[in-house]
Design a protein around this motif. Sequence first.
Motif, short mmCIF file in Angstrom:
data_model
loop_
_atom_site.label_atom_id
_atom_site.label_comp_id
_atom_site.label_asym_id
_atom_site.label_seq_id
_atom_site.Cartn_x
_atom_site.Cartn_y
_atom_site.Cartn_z
N PHE A 32 0.78 0.84 32.50
CA PHE A 32 0.83 2.11 31.77
C PHE A 32 -0.52 2.42 31.12
CE2 PHE A 32 1.35 4.43 27.78
CZ PHE A 32 1.96 5.59 28.23
N TYR A 33 -1.07 1.46 30.43
CA TYR A 33 -2.33 1.72 29.73
C TYR A 33 -3.51 1.84 30.70
CZ TYR A 33 -0.12 1.42 25.22
OH TYR A 33 0.67 1.70 24.13
N LEU A 38 -11.50 4.85 31.94
CA LEU A 38 -12.65 4.97 31.04
C LEU A 38 -13.94 4.83 31.84
CD1 LEU A 38 -11.37 2.63 28.20
CD2 LEU A 38 -11.32 5.11 28.21
N SER A 39 -14.90 5.65 31.53
CA SER A 39 -16.20 5.54 32.21
C SER A 39 -16.97 4.35 31.64
CB SER A 39 -17.01 6.82 32.01
OG SER A 39 -17.39 6.97 30.65
N ASN A 40 -17.85 3.82 32.44
CA ASN A 40 -18.70 2.72 31.96
C ASN A 40 -19.55 3.17 30.77
OD1 ASN A 40 -17.84 0.87 33.95
ND2 ASN A 40 -19.22 1.81 35.45
N ALA A 41 -19.95 4.43 30.78
CA ALA A 41 -20.77 4.95 29.68
C ALA A 41 -19.99 4.96 28.37
CB ALA A 41 -21.25 6.36 30.02
N GLU A 42 -18.68 5.30 28.44
CA GLU A 42 -17.87 5.33 27.22
C GLU A 42 -17.70 3.92 26.65
OE1 GLU A 42 -13.50 6.93 25.61
OE2 GLU A 42 -14.07 7.19 27.72
N VAL A 43 -17.50 2.95 27.53
CA VAL A 43 -17.36 1.57 27.08
C VAL A 43 -18.67 1.08 26.47
CG1 VAL A 43 -16.83 -0.80 27.77
CG2 VAL A 43 -15.60 1.12 28.83
N LEU A 81 -11.26 -0.84 24.91
CA LEU A 81 -12.01 -2.00 25.40
C LEU A 81 -11.11 -2.92 26.21
CD1 LEU A 81 -14.24 -2.87 22.29
CD2 LEU A 81 -14.85 -1.52 24.32
N ALA A 82 -9.86 -3.06 25.77
CA ALA A 82 -8.90 -3.90 26.51
C ALA A 82 -8.63 -3.32 27.89
CB ALA A 82 -7.60 -4.02 25.71
#
Length: 688
Positions: A32-33, A38-43, A81-82
């Motif tokens: 589900f999560y 997420l983009s690498n840039a956001e992380v 992050l997870a």
Amino acid sequence: MKKWILIITMVICHQTIFSNDLDKLKQNVRDFYLLEKLSNAEVAHLLEGMKGDYSFGDIDYDMHRRSNWKPREHLKRLIKLAIAYEDVNSDYYQQDHLAEAIVGGLNYWSYHDFYSDNWWHQEIGVPQSIGPTLIICEKIIPDSTMVRSLKVMDKSKIKMTGQNKIWLSGNVFMRELVRGNRDLMTAAADTIKSVVVPSKPYEEGIQPDYSFHQHGPQPQLGNYGLHFAEDIVKWMFIFDKTGIAFSSEKIDLMRNFMFQAQQKVNYKGKYELLATGRQLFPERVNGEKYRGPKSKYDLYKNLERVFNLFDSHENPTGPSNGYVHFRNSDYSLYRTNGFFSPVRMSSQRVIGAEAGNGENLMGYHLGDGTNLIYRKGDEYHEIYPVWNWRKLPGTTTVQDTVPLPVLTWSGYRNGSHFTGGLQSDWGGISAFEYRRDSLKANKSYFFKDNTVYALGSAIGTDRDFEVVTTINQCYKEGPVIVNKKKGKITSVWHDSITYVNLGKQQLKVKQGIQTGNWKKILTWQTDTLISKEVFDLEVDHGIRPKNAKYAYVSMVGVTEKEAEKAIKKELGQILVHSGAVHALSFNQGKNIAISAFEPSEVPIRHNQMLKINSPCLLSLHKLEKGWKIEAVDPTQMLEKLSFGISGKYKVKGSQVSKIDGNVTYFEITLPSENDNKGMKASVILMLE
């Protein structure tokens, strides 16, 4: 002996199935999560903002305010992050330094006593934002970190009602899924599923009309209702294909809630503001995405996507055109290809609005017949700081000079039972008796094609202040063209809408800069002044009016050049406009729409009268040799409606009818079940 062997075998099998379910449930949580990409840039940006002690440099951890409490953002970032850690397509997939950041972030939180003055964050918000990380990254979290984190989550207990009950139970389920406590998991899952039931009218939860109530009989589609959908769709996904999956009946109910209610209050990338409860929020706070109408729209569309992943039905991709009235929430919607128009009313049954947590400080008149017209979708987007809240579009209000009272959690109710709506083939009627703060007014809204007709009557107060009916108050876009005849405004054109004066009232046009700030709407927002150019069109009823009235129509989607021709050829005819009844005729008398606030008579054709013996809403459709009559009891208190009509008719659908002279008397029996009160009933009259 055989009986006991069978029972023991069933228990063992159940335990085995449930034991297998534990792994499936955890995987469903991860799946589900991981739907979020997420983009690498956001992380990278999140990791760059993390300090050496695993806190985030831009979060004020000493903040304690009740709403928009920033420290919780720490935990939400750990979930992101997870997700990146478990996403095989991410550059950060199972990277050691990311695992260290996740564990360090959990430890930082559990070692400190961060708190808000709002109990909700401690008991619901914080545990809710820890659980996903614990399950997604369970394999890398040390026992000591897990124990401390679960202790924080122990503040959630299964209790309360409505959406709060779901949140708390969900937290308990996630926590005990980590611990493997089957009994508490089962109790939590059963509690979550127990809330997914049709509520009795005006009790909290999903209403018979698929609207949603929380904090008493109060429409809350866009805050508690949207979060209800968010949580239940999540749990449907997580419980899917396990022994605790939702039943088909509960999935059916959620399907109706999603597509008969939630989907209908979205328009052109935004969530309708009158459906958002007290959450009149900005789209961004301090440069970050918050919970404004765009964010709520995005949330709904994502829920729709997730729901369709496990639902076997082919659901509508968008809302259909036409009129809808939510009879349990005093709330109506009208949609065409060219525009979208909601009306929010109130009654003795339904609370008009509330304020709490420093939110909706100016919403004193939100449920007083506010009627908006969206074309592009941004006509009112974040207009709240500069709105004159005593002049909300569609409302009739006293213009006193003291600050608007701030509502409480209990909100307010209009002083009449007469509030309702009727849907027909040609469009719809919304009407209510307004009885509040010593002001009386009978108000009707008629929706047909590209028009919204508004009639008001019996307007009066004993207070020594001016009374105003506001036709519209929105952002000014382009020129305003005012047409007059003998000094009286006959029509006003602005932004592809022509507002036509249908009565003898004097219209007032205002245009110019209006200034305000967000702090007057939300206590935790800035008092920085904001100025916007605003268009305001209103009817001035004067001071202490007695039996005043108004009549106007908004014709949507016409150019300035088309307006005059449309006025001459396309307008309906007012049959009656009195304190007792509002009646309009369309299509050369083939369709007639009536709001009868009292027993009254209406001339429906040449030499033909309709006698109405009870308050009601009516739609009459002319047949070749008779009439189809549809009726609604807006008081939701009557068992039947009785009428007399000129002419001799056979009545189909009425158990009681008779002919006396040249008048046919008949009754319409109304829906008697509590869940169906406020729905329409109909009869057909055919000439003998």
